[in-house]
Write a protein that holds these residues in place. Structure first.
Motif, PDB file in Angstrom:
ATOM      1  N   GLN A  57       0.834  -1.197   0.000  1.00 27.55           N
ATOM      2  CA  GLN A  57       0.000   0.000   0.000  1.00 27.55           C
ATOM      3  C   GLN A  57       0.874   1.254   0.000  1.00 27.55           C
ATOM      4  N   ALA A  58       1.956   1.212   0.774  1.00 27.15           N
ATOM      5  CA  ALA A  58       2.889   2.340   0.794  1.00 27.15           C
ATOM      6  C   ALA A  58       3.528   2.532  -0.577  1.00 27.15           C
ATOM      7  N   VAL A  59       3.839   1.419  -1.238  1.00 29.04           N
ATOM      8  CA  VAL A  59       4.404   1.493  -2.585  1.00 29.04           C
ATOM      9  C   VAL A  59       3.406   2.136  -3.540  1.00 29.04           C
ATOM     10  N   GLU A  60       2.165   1.683  -3.503  1.00 31.89           N
ATOM     11  CA  GLU A  60       1.146   2.236  -4.400  1.00 31.89           C
ATOM     12  C   GLU A  60       0.850   3.700  -4.093  1.00 31.89           C
ATOM     13  N   ASN A  61       1.042   4.086  -2.835  1.00 25.54           N
ATOM     14  CA  ASN A  61       0.818   5.486  -2.456  1.00 25.54           C
ATOM     15  C   ASN A  61       2.002   6.378  -2.813  1.00 25.54           C
ATOM     16  N   GLY A  62       3.079   5.760  -3.284  1.00 24.10           N
ATOM     17  CA  GLY A  62       4.260   6.531  -3.641  1.00 24.10           C
ATOM     18  C   GLY A  62       5.079   7.009  -2.460  1.00 24.10           C
ATOM     19  N   ASP A  63       4.855   6.394  -1.286  1.00 21.61           N
ATOM     20  CA  ASP A  63       5.565   6.798  -0.069  1.00 21.61           C
ATOM     21  C   ASP A  63       6.843   5.962   0.059  1.00 21.61           C
ATOM     22  N   VAL A  64       7.923   6.454  -0.513  1.00 20.83           N
ATOM     23  CA  VAL A  64       9.175   5.692  -0.581  1.00 20.83           C
ATOM     24  C   VAL A  64       9.721   5.367   0.800  1.00 20.83           C
ATOM     25  N   GLU A  65       9.787   6.353   1.677  1.00 20.50           N
ATOM     26  CA  GLU A  65      10.392   6.135   2.993  1.00 20.50           C
ATOM     27  C   GLU A  65       9.579   5.153   3.837  1.00 20.50           C
ATOM     28  N   LYS A  66       8.271   5.257   3.776  1.00 15.64           N
ATOM     29  CA  LYS A  66       7.441   4.312   4.536  1.00 15.64           C
ATOM     30  C   LYS A  66       7.598   2.901   3.966  1.00 15.64           C
ATOM     31  N   ALA A  67       7.620   2.793   2.644  1.00 10.97           N
ATOM     32  CA  ALA A  67       7.792   1.482   2.017  1.00 10.97           C
ATOM     33  C   ALA A  67       9.121   0.868   2.420  1.00 10.97           C
ATOM     34  N   LYS A  68      10.170   1.685   2.449  1.00  9.67           N
ATOM     35  CA  LYS A  68      11.485   1.181   2.872  1.00  9.67           C
ATOM     36  C   LYS A  68      11.433   0.637   4.299  1.00  9.67           C
ATOM     37  N   SER A  69      10.733   1.355   5.174  1.00 13.16           N
ATOM     38  CA  SER A  69      10.668   0.940   6.582  1.00 13.16           C
ATOM     39  C   SER A  69       9.877  -0.343   6.778  1.00 13.16           C
ATOM     40  N   LEU A  70       8.978  -0.661   5.835  1.00  8.48           N
ATOM     41  CA  LEU A  70       8.115  -1.843   5.967  1.00  8.48           C
ATOM     42  C   LEU A  70       8.636  -3.048   5.194  1.00  8.48           C
ATOM     43  N   TYR A  71       9.662  -2.858   4.388  1.00 11.93           N
ATOM     44  CA  TYR A  71      10.181  -3.932   3.531  1.00 11.93           C
ATOM     45  C   TYR A  71      10.707  -5.122   4.346  1.00 11.93           C
ATOM     46  N   ALA A  72      11.682  -4.890   5.185  1.00 15.44           N
ATOM     47  CA  ALA A  72      12.287  -5.991   5.950  1.00 15.44           C
ATOM     48  C   ALA A  72      11.315  -6.642   6.934  1.00 15.44           C
ATOM     49  N   PRO A  73      10.504  -5.860   7.678  1.00 19.77           N
ATOM     50  CA  PRO A  73       9.551  -6.498   8.593  1.00 19.77           C
ATOM     51  C   PRO A  73       8.557  -7.417   7.896  1.00 19.77           C
ATOM     52  N   ALA A  74       8.193  -7.110   6.657  1.00 20.48           N
ATOM     53  CA  ALA A  74       7.277  -7.991   5.923  1.00 20.48           C
ATOM     54  C   ALA A  74       7.982  -9.277   5.512  1.00 20.48           C
ATOM     55  N   ARG A  75       9.214  -9.158   5.070  1.00 17.51           N
ATOM     56  CA  ARG A  75       9.943 -10.317   4.542  1.00 17.51           C
ATOM     57  C   ARG A  75      10.272 -11.370   5.597  1.00 17.51           C
ATOM     58  N   ILE A  76      10.413 -10.968   6.849  1.00 13.98           N
ATOM     59  CA  ILE A  76      10.838 -11.944   7.861  1.00 13.98           C
ATOM     60  C   ILE A  76       9.863 -13.109   7.978  1.00 13.98           C
ATOM     61  N   HIS A  77       8.597 -12.868   7.734  1.00 17.21           N
ATOM     62  CA  HIS A  77       7.610 -13.951   7.851  1.00 17.21           C
ATOM     63  C   HIS A  77       7.827 -14.994   6.752  1.00 17.21           C
ATOM     64  N   TYR A  78       8.195 -14.539   5.580  1.00 17.34           N
ATOM     65  CA  TYR A  78       8.496 -15.466   4.482  1.00 17.34           C
ATOM     66  C   TYR A  78       9.775 -16.237   4.790  1.00 17.34           C
ATOM     67  N   GLU A  79      10.787 -15.543   5.295  1.00 21.74           N
ATOM     68  CA  GLU A  79      12.072 -16.177   5.563  1.00 21.74           C
ATOM     69  C   GLU A  79      11.968 -17.236   6.667  1.00 21.74           C
ATOM     70  N   ARG A  80      11.079 -17.049   7.626  1.00 23.20           N
ATOM     71  CA  ARG A  80      10.932 -18.028   8.709  1.00 23.20           C
ATOM     72  C   ARG A  80      10.347 -19.347   8.211  1.00 23.20           C
ATOM     73  N   ILE A  81       9.506 -19.284   7.189  1.00 25.33           N
ATOM     74  CA  ILE A  81       8.814 -20.499   6.717  1.00 25.33           C
ATOM     75  C   ILE A  81       9.271 -20.899   5.318  1.00 25.33           C
TER      76      ILE A  81
END
Length: 273
Positions: A57-81
């Motif tokens: 959603q941050a990406v679609e909103n064009g909010d670069v800094e917010k998207a950057k801050s949410l990138y790694a926290p989202a990925r950890i769930h994929y990396e765990r499983i």
């Protein structure tokens, strides 16, 4: 605490895993851990969907800094499983491929997922043209949740998965190639360690009963790796992987390699060879 709907799922999964585990020498020892692992995966993939929704959603909103801050926290769930997420090669390629997997690199129209958006955010400091990739990534996570919820995991994949998570860090991720633009690699490393540790924890009772010395060594090496990673923590996350020297990376690689070698022995311990 297991919620009522999860209790129903638990009883259903016990029956399913009992059938799959019969081929193993220690089949009865694997039924409950595999069932509990399924519940763990369901929780993680649910969080993956929720956090990816906020990220895209941050990406679609064009909010670069917010998207950057949410990138790694989202990925950890994929990396765990990752060991079971990778059972679906089409989704893994769509969500987690790197530019090296494509002939035209970042310009290849088939290059999508987390790392395609990562490139735009950090290399270009932009979200321009990323809407389609953001929508696809969220759709892929939702599809992954649907498939994993319906899947009875093969015990061999789960037991092997503990070693596979750590081996990938030692063999390739330690170079920094995974998150080469954002340098959020340490988030992924910790998630891989956490995912492997979860598998060992679920197998702790039979391991303690039959392989106590092995379990003590594995626990010790998990502690070593966690202690090294803890040095690079910043707030709720980690400092940039770029900040680590070659010496720092080698100091991390050694214990991780030892841990991977140890965890690879578990397959034989549970008669899954």
């Amino acid at each position: 605490m297991i919620l009522p709907f999860k209790r129903l799922m638990l009883s259903t999964l016990v029956a399913a895993f009992a059938v799959q585990a019969n081929a193993a020498t220690d089949s009865t020892a694997l039924v409950e851990p595999m069932t509990e692992y399924k519940l763990y995966v369901i929780d993680e993939v649910h969080d993956l969907v929720q956090d990816t929704r906020a990220f895209t959603q941050a990406v679609e909103n064009g909010d670069v800094e917010k998207a950057k801050s949410l990138y790694a926290p989202a990925r950890i769930h994929y990396e765990r499983i990752e060991p079971v997420a990778e059972l679906f090669a089409d989704l893994d390629a769509s969500m987690d491929a790197r530019e090296d997997d494509y002939e035209q690199g970042v310009k290849d129209p088939k290059f999508s997922g987390f790392h395609r958006i990562e490139y735009a955010l950090w290399a270009k400091n932009s979200t321009q043209g990323m809407d389609q990739f953001a929508k696809q990534l969220l759709s892929d996570t939702q599809e992954l949740e649907s498939r994993l919820t319906k899947l009875a995991f093969p015990p061999s994949n789960v037991v092997d998965g503990a070693a596979a998570l750590i081996e990938e860090v030692a063999a390739t991720k330690i170079s920094g190639e995974e998150d080469r633009y954002s340098h959020t690699d340490l988030w992924d490393f910790q998630a891989n360690i956490d995912g492997a540790k979860k598998i060992v924890d679920l197998l702790r009772q039979p391991l303690k009963a039959n392989h106590a010395q092995f379990l003590a060594k594995v626990d010790h090496n998990f502690q070593r790796v966690d202690a090294i990673l803890a040095k690079y923590r910043q707030g709720d996350g980690f400092e940039s992987y770029e900040a680590l020297s070659t010496r720092d990376r080698k100091a991390l690689q050694g214990p991780i390699t030892v841990l991977a070698e140890e965890l690879s022995q578990m397959r034989g311990m549970f008669g899954l060879n």
